[in-house]
Design a protein around this motif. Structure first.
Motif, PDB file in Angstrom:
ATOM      1  N   GLY A  51       0.769  -1.239   0.000  1.00 36.26           N
ATOM      2  CA  GLY A  51       0.000   0.000   0.000  1.00 36.26           C
ATOM      3  C   GLY A  51       0.796   1.282   0.000  1.00 36.26           C
ATOM      4  N   GLU A  52       2.131   1.198  -0.151  1.00 35.55           N
ATOM      5  CA  GLU A  52       2.943   2.413  -0.131  1.00 35.55           C
ATOM      6  C   GLU A  52       2.942   3.085  -1.499  1.00 35.55           C
ATOM      7  N   VAL A  53       2.890   4.413  -1.497  1.00 36.39           N
ATOM      8  CA  VAL A  53       2.948   5.195  -2.727  1.00 36.39           C
ATOM      9  C   VAL A  53       4.397   5.263  -3.194  1.00 36.39           C
ATOM     10  N   VAL A  54       4.635   4.890  -4.445  1.00 30.61           N
ATOM     11  CA  VAL A  54       5.980   4.900  -5.024  1.00 30.61           C
ATOM     12  C   VAL A  54       5.959   5.817  -6.249  1.00 30.61           C
ATOM     13  N   VAL A  55       6.934   6.734  -6.326  1.00 31.10           N
ATOM     14  CA  VAL A  55       7.018   7.692  -7.429  1.00 31.10           C
ATOM     15  C   VAL A  55       8.209   7.324  -8.315  1.00 31.10           C
ATOM     16  N   HIS A  56       7.978   7.293  -9.629  1.00 30.84           N
ATOM     17  CA  HIS A  56       9.020   6.927 -10.592  1.00 30.84           C
ATOM     18  C   HIS A  56       9.356   8.131 -11.471  1.00 30.84           C
ATOM     19  N   HIS A  57      10.620   8.223 -11.865  1.00 34.15           N
ATOM     20  CA  HIS A  57      11.108   9.188 -12.861  1.00 34.15           C
ATOM     21  C   HIS A  57      11.042  10.641 -12.388  1.00 34.15           C
ATOM     22  N   THR A 112       7.816   6.727  -0.865  1.00 34.22           N
ATOM     23  CA  THR A 112       7.437   7.944  -0.147  1.00 34.22           C
ATOM     24  C   THR A 112       7.188   7.742   1.343  1.00 34.22           C
ATOM     25  N   GLY A 113       6.879   6.509   1.749  1.00 37.78           N
ATOM     26  CA  GLY A 113       6.491   6.295   3.141  1.00 37.78           C
ATOM     27  C   GLY A 113       5.032   6.620   3.396  1.00 37.78           C
ATOM     28  N   ASP A 114       4.337   7.096   2.361  1.00 32.42           N
ATOM     29  CA  ASP A 114       2.908   7.403   2.475  1.00 32.42           C
ATOM     30  C   ASP A 114       2.084   6.227   1.986  1.00 32.42           C
ATOM     31  N   LEU A 115       0.955   6.017   2.610  1.00 38.09           N
ATOM     32  CA  LEU A 115       0.021   4.983   2.191  1.00 38.09           C
ATOM     33  C   LEU A 115      -1.065   5.592   1.319  1.00 38.09           C
TER      34      LEU A 115
END
Length: 814
Positions: A374-380, A401-404
């Motif tokens: 469930g963690e938000v992952v940002v690419h590029h 990000t450590g954000d859910l």
């Protein structure tokens, strides 16, 4: 671009065209290259100097590190060491310099660098001279862009290398242009290294999104941005400086104090309102707390929202209810999401694609995915790396990000909380406390609320009450259902009522089963990071005994259960069953207040019969007492006995808030077409009326010859009246007379929205226990209600009565 510069008197502003801005930036760039620094720590208030400095460092290809003004000395020292700073730029007071590196600032070099060398590239342009005038004032250090520059060596220099050159002891990722430091829950800031290309890409994407959202309608695009947040905040740095420059629109950059924002959390809604009415910005970037304040303003005076075309809200999760309230009031508020590690903004709602209650769609320059847990992952769109870390960790392609959160079927991003903050109840439910806290935002009684309850059957709200509204008790963990009329008990009941209302909107597993009522959170800065985020472990440690007690109690999880209430107050809190003095003051003055409200002007406003003569006559008399507010405060403070030193300090703060308010009234009069010069000179129709002249004279006499505490009787009358009816009257007057916002700044800024100020007054009054001093305040309030009420009774209601009313109310002397 409009803003403050240090070379100008406080409050005055300078306007730069794009050509003048380019000249100032080029001059500062050349001066920086001549100076020779490579890693610059910029510490300054918002203003033109900050903007020019930032752009000049960019043009010179130097690494810039903005230093938040609210950072503690230890955090500043950590920042300087972590980034291996070689140049201090801006406002560095000696008491701060003396703490650096634990050696009283002895590493700050004291050699003089000639101003001629640093400013040799300056042109003769007038704006250049204004912005760089500070250099002429600085004997020991030169100035660039109006900000002092000096050498700095993070550690004692050894060896044969020149102390003027960076030792590159700290490896930065290749291409670093800016290092933005963010403080986490530990209080140790982390330096996020960003490239210029990354900053440009984010800025360009945001500008493009605004243009696309306008769908070809240029009138829908904002044409004037006003900077509210500190420019050290990456979000405002990009949206308040870079994006307007890319779009070719003006931006106004004023000192935070002129906008009602001081430090990291102090807020004066009066100044905020006055700035909005004066400057009429079309775009803003604000926090959820500021959005709440803006909603209050718009509710009292809808015209405040008219100029706004785009208001971005970030920094914390925003409740859907608050966003819907904003849109209902005409505020075009749009939630976004981002983090420094991704160059600020990652997703954003826009007028074209908007879904209140979520963080918007991911921006085109990046991609967002959700991990299995469930963690938000940002690419590029990742940073270059953290300052001072191993090169192997540099240039990450993905940022965890450590954000859910989750992406819905339409691609909108929803943030539900922080991964490390998730609470797991004894029923096995995972709940993000930030979600529940954000849902509490629309409730005024829950503005200071933190959710706890890990491992427990119920969630628990820890709610801070403003100091003037808490219940006094000697039992630090007192369970109370008392319904007495004490103002503090009423406020406590308001908290319980708000929690019950909040629970009705939450699923059963997320409802708050208990509440711990405690002192104002602002009395415990150790519970928060430097930028205002709660230290959840610190809260748990502070309230562990009450939490443990609640864990042993049975809970009824039916739909209509009542929350358990506990108290934990400071040890110096004492028991009293007497009516608080503030309540006595309110009750004692009720008859005089009722008489005042029978003045014809109140009915005239309600019926739409008020005339321009009525309003300008009121403003005229307001000027003649408001101009005495600061002198009266000074006189009162000087006459207070030593036992009231605490009150004298409060008066000092009050003086700072009240400065210049009489000038607002003159500006309102001018906007109404009245003769403000005659009012200032106390001549003709601008003369003071006998009622106000007697009121002011009475107060000076009481302060000088009788009891200075009588002055607070006037404070109650004027502040209480503006809180109760000022905003409503302002709205009715503006609507009836069709007046511009520039004619309403005094009434709006002193309206019913300033609840925090009257709460402060309540707290001060409740600390006054001497019967003689209490009686002096009561008598002062009675007299001021009588004289102020007579002035209101004498105001002209029709144009025909104006001349006679002026004759009736004129005083005998200036």
């Amino acid at each position: 671009m409009v803003g403050n510069v240090n070379a100008q008197p406080p409050g005055e502003r300078v306007s730069l065209t794009y050509q003048q801005l380019s000249q100032a930036v080029n001059t500062a760039r050349d001066a920086l290259l001549a100076f020779g620094g490579r890693r610059l720590a910029l510490r300054a208030e918002n203003g033109l100097e900050w903007a020019i400095a930032d752009l000049a460092a960019m043009a010179a290809g130097l690494v810039l590190v903005p230093v938040p003004l609210f950072f503690s000395p230890s955090q500043v020292d950590h920042l300087l060491q972590e980034a291996d700073i070689d140049t201090l730029w801006g406002h560095w007071p000696s008491d701060l310099l003396n703490t650096l590196s634990g050696a009283a600032g002895k590493h700050v070099r004291n050699e003089k660098v000639t101003t001629e060398k640093v400013t040799s590239a300056k042109s003769s342009n007038d704006i250049d001279r204004e912005v760089n005038a500070e250099a002429a004032k600085t004997a020991e250090y030169p100035a660039i862009a109006g900000l002092t520059v000096r050498r700095y060596v993070a550690q004692p220099n050894t060896g044969n290398s020149s102390p003027d050159k960076s030792q590159d002891n700290v490896a930065l990722p290749e291409g670093t242009a800016k290092i933005t430091f963010t403080s986490g829950s530990t209080g140790h800031p982390k330096g996020v290294c960003l490239s210029q290309a990354h900053l440009d890409k984010t800025s360009h994407t945001l500008a493009s999104q605004l243009v696309l959202a306008a769908n070809g309608d240029t009138a829908a695009l904002p044409q004037h941005h006003m900077v509210l947040l500190p420019l050290t905040t990456l979000l405002e740095n990009i949206t308040g400086l870079y994006v307007p420059l890319m779009m070719g629109i003006p931006t106004t950059i004023l000192h935070g104090s002129q906008l009602g924002l001081n430090g990291s959390s102090q807020f004066d809604i009066r100044q905020f309102a006055a700035a909005l009415f004066e400057l009429q910005p079309q775009s803003l970037v604000i926090t959820p707390a500021l959005l709440g304040a803006l909603c209050h303003l718009a509710a009292a005076s809808p015209s405040v929202a008219k100029p706004l075309k785009f208001v971005a809200v970030g920094g914390a999760r925003v409740s859907e209810k608050l966003l819907m309230q904003a849109h209902h009031l005409g505020i075009p508020a749009f939630e976004g999401y981002g983090l420094s590690e991704c160059g600020s903004v990652v997703s954003l709602n826009t007028p074209r694609y908007n879904r209140p209650g979520c963080s918007g769609m991911p921006l085109p320059h990046c991609r967002v995915s959700i991990s299995d847990d469930g963690e938000v992952v940002v690419h590029h769109a990742g940073m270059l790396g953290y300052a001072g870390t191993d090169p192997s960790s540099h240039h990450p392609d993905t940022i965890h990000t450590g954000d859910l959160g989750y992406l819905d079927d339409d691609g909108f991003l929803h943030i539900t909380g922080r991964r490390k903050n998730v609470l797991i109840t004894s029923f096995g439910r995972n709940i993000s406390p930030e979600w529940v806290e954000s849902e509490a935002q629309p409730y005024p009684a829950l503005q200071q609320m933190l959710v706890a309850g890990d491992g427990m059957e119920r969630l628990i709200a820890i709610v801070g009450l403003p100091a003037v509204q808490r219940l006094h008790t000697t039992d630090l963990q007192h369970n109370t259902t008392s319904q007495d009329e004490d103002a503090r008990q009423i406020q406590a009941q308001a908290v319980i009522t708000a929690i019950e209302a909040l629970n009705s909107q939450l699923p059963d597993y997320a409802r708050l089963g208990a509440v711990i009522l405690t002192d104002d959170f602002r009395q415990s800065p150790d519970l928060f990071t430097a930028n205002g985020r709660p230290k959840r472990q610190a809260f748990h440690d502070r309230f562990q005994h009450v939490l443990a007690e609640l864990a042993t109690e049975q809970v009824n999880l039916t739909h209509d259960f009542q929350p358990i209430v506990k108290w934990q107050l400071n040890k110096d809190t004492t028991m009293t069953n007497e009516t608080a003095f503030f309540d006595q003051l309110v009750q004692h003055t009720q008859p005089a207040r009722d008489t005042m409200y029978r003045a014809p002007v109140f009915a005239a406003c309600a019926q739409g019969n008020v005339t321009l003569n009525t309003y300008t006559a009121f403003l005229t008399q307001a000027y003649h007492h408001v101009k005495h507010t600061v002198p009266l405060l000074m006189a009162c403070g000087s006459r207070l006995p030593e036992r009231y030193e605490w009150l004298r300090q409060a008066i000092g703060e009050y003086i700072e808030e009240e400065k210049g308010h009489h000038e607002w009234i003159l500006n309102d009069l001018t906007a109404c077409g009245a003769d403000a010069d005659a009012v200032r000179a106390n001549q003709g129709k601008g003369r003071v009326g006998s009622d106000i002249e007697l009121m002011v004279a009475y107060l000076y006499h009481q302060i000088d010859r009788c009891n200075p505490l009588a002055f607070f009787g006037m404070v109650w009358v004027l502040e209480g009246t503006s809180v109760a009816s000022g905003g409503e009257m302002a709205a009715m007057i503006q609507k009836t007379l069709n007046l511009p916002n520039s004619a309403m700044s005094y009434l709006i800024s002193h309206s019913s929205l300033d609840q925090e100020h009257i709460q402060l007054f309540e707290g001060l009054m409740n600390r006054i226990t001497d019967p003689a001093d209490q009686q002096a305040i009561l008598d002062g309030a009675d007299m001021v209600y009588r004289l102020y009420g007579q002035m209101l009774h004498n105001l002209p209601i029709s144009d025909n009565s104006a001349e006679q009313a002026t004759q009736d109310t004129q005083g005998a002397c200036a």
